[in-house]
Design an enzyme around this catalytic site. Structure first.
Site, PDB file in Angstrom:
ATOM      1  N   TYR A   1      -0.057  11.993  48.862  1.00  0.00           N
ATOM      2  CA  TYR A   1       0.655  10.740  48.632  1.00  0.00           C
ATOM      3  C   TYR A   1       1.503  10.367  49.842  1.00  0.00           C
ATOM      4  O   TYR A   1       2.202  11.199  50.411  1.00  0.00           O
ATOM      5  CB  TYR A   1       1.581  10.873  47.422  1.00  0.00           C
ATOM      6  CG  TYR A   1       0.868  10.884  46.091  1.00  0.00           C
ATOM      7  CD1 TYR A   1       0.214   9.749  45.627  1.00  0.00           C
ATOM      8  CD2 TYR A   1       0.868  12.028  45.304  1.00  0.00           C
ATOM      9  CE1 TYR A   1      -0.428   9.764  44.396  1.00  0.00           C
ATOM     10  CE2 TYR A   1       0.231  12.053  44.077  1.00  0.00           C
ATOM     11  CZ  TYR A   1      -0.420  10.913  43.623  1.00  0.00           C
ATOM     12  OH  TYR A   1      -1.058  10.931  42.411  1.00  0.00           O
TER      13      TYR A   1
ATOM     14  N   LYS B   1      21.556  34.476  31.052  1.00  0.00           N
ATOM     15  CA  LYS B   1      21.619  33.073  30.649  1.00  0.00           C
ATOM     16  C   LYS B   1      20.424  32.318  31.228  1.00  0.00           C
ATOM     17  O   LYS B   1      19.706  32.821  32.093  1.00  0.00           O
ATOM     18  CB  LYS B   1      22.924  32.448  31.128  1.00  0.00           C
ATOM     19  CG  LYS B   1      23.083  32.420  32.640  1.00  0.00           C
ATOM     20  CD  LYS B   1      24.413  31.817  33.040  1.00  0.00           C
ATOM     21  CE  LYS B   1      24.564  31.815  34.567  1.00  0.00           C
ATOM     22  NZ  LYS B   1      25.827  31.189  34.985  1.00  0.00           N
TER      23      LYS B   1
END
Length: 361
Positions: A257, A35
């Protein structure tokens, strides 16, 4: 392919991991769970690699099963979440899919359907996970209803363990969940599917008829404590990139950042072509391990969309073009996941389309 970020998939390792799962229950059958695009590894490629080993594949839903059929996969396929609408039943029958049945509404929809071919259904019992499934008290009635339907050719009884991965579980244990199964459904003529990857690796008493091998296929152990079996797993995905820039910064200077990393000494910084748009976790902390030219280093500063930065101070041969492994060969995904406060499942399935899958073997 100019950008160096790639996910290298070793199909031989997936085959070896499946062989390990099968060897732990040699008298029974092992389902390959593919899956979520085979946990990010590529469902069609993995299915083809396992075509000679796996008697059945399992996916979450009909859309995933139909993708496999379109890719040439003819094996039996189990829909682990069952069907969501009765209109799926005709396709399920025509394609030869098996379907989980986890609620009364699905039984009723199946009873009302007109199918050219009867289905194999997997009756799901909720023994403690409390997501899907009939309660143990309801399960026997549901089983009797299903075996009486002309739309049903076979019923397999299944459950899913809540804490098979945790050797210190004090709430719902594997023993508790096994004890919750109705005795009437534990007869020799009724096939069972109980063991997920954790059950296969650590709980011999759960290996009954049909095992469902999921995360272990991809080389990551789900267990909180390793076993002699789990340490044999081989990593299937190696997430790779390269250094694309280097620079020296002085003590007190910051990287990235928000200035989340401040150098406490003169530091060589390497910029890597890998970011959260590729699926690398944005919340990876400074100190999350990486390999640069095979040597251990760490992420410094905040992961950005397309790039992250690593400490190259002690890696004397690091330069532009140096190879970087984010997880996989030589660096277990579980170790990286721990630094990111997540699990290997999340890492694998999060790798984005932008990262090419390159298949070995």
């Amino acid at each position: 392919m100019a950008r160096p970020a790639i996910a290298e998939i070793n199909l031989n390792h997936i085959q070896a991991n499946f062989a390990l799962a099968s060897s732990l229950a040699p008298q029974d059958q092992t389902v390959a769970v593919i899956k979520a695009d085979a946990y990010g590894h590529g469902a069609i490629a993995v299915a083809k690699a396992l075509a000679d080993q796996a008697p059945m594949f399992a996916v979450a839903c009909i859309e995933e099963a139909l993708e496999l059929r379109a890719g040439g996969i003819t094996h039996p396929i189990l829909l682990l979440e069952g069907f969501f609408d009765s209109c799926e039943l005709e396709t399920i029958a025509n394609q030869g899919f098996s379907t989980a049945i986890h609620c009364l509404e699905q039984v009723q929809a199946l009873a009302k359907s007109r199918l050219a071919t009867p289905l194999e259904v997997w009756l799901k019992i909720d023994t403690g996970m409390h997501r899907l499934g009939f309660s143990p008290q309801q399960a026997l009635v549901a089983y009797q209803q299903l075996v009486s339907l002309p739309q049903v050719k076979k019923v397999v009884v299944m459950s899913h363990f809540a804490n098979a991965d945790n050797h210190l579980a004090e709430s719902v244990t594997v023993i508790d969940q096994l004890a919750a199964l109705p005795a009437e459904l534990l007869q020799p003529e009724i096939e069972l599917s109980l063991a997920n990857s954790a059950g296969i690796l650590a709980h011999a008493n759960t290996r009954k008829n049909w095992q469902r091998s999921g995360i272990m296929l991809y080389g990551a152990s789900p267990l909180s404590q390793e076993t002699p079996e789990s340490v044999q797993l081989q990593a299937a995905m190696t997430l790779k990139s390269q250094i694309i820039a280097t620079r020296w910064i002085e003590a007190g200077e910051q990287v990235g950042y928000g200035g989340r990393f401040t150098a406490n000494q003169r530091t060589k910084v390497g910029t890597v072509a890998m970011g959260y748009a590729d699926g690398y976790p944005r919340h990876a902390a400074t100190g999350t391990p990486v390999l640069v030219n095979g040597q251990r280093s760490q992420i410094i500063g905040r992961v950005s969309m397309d790039m992250l930065t690593v400490d190259l101070t002690d890696i004397t041969d690091a330069e532009i073009g140096s190879k970087v492994i984010l997880w996989g060969e030589g660096l277990p995904a579980n170790e990286v996941a721990t630094h990111c406060n997540t699990i290997a499942y999340d890492l694998f399935t999060g790798v984005s389309r932008r990262v090419p899958r390159l298949y070995k073997n």
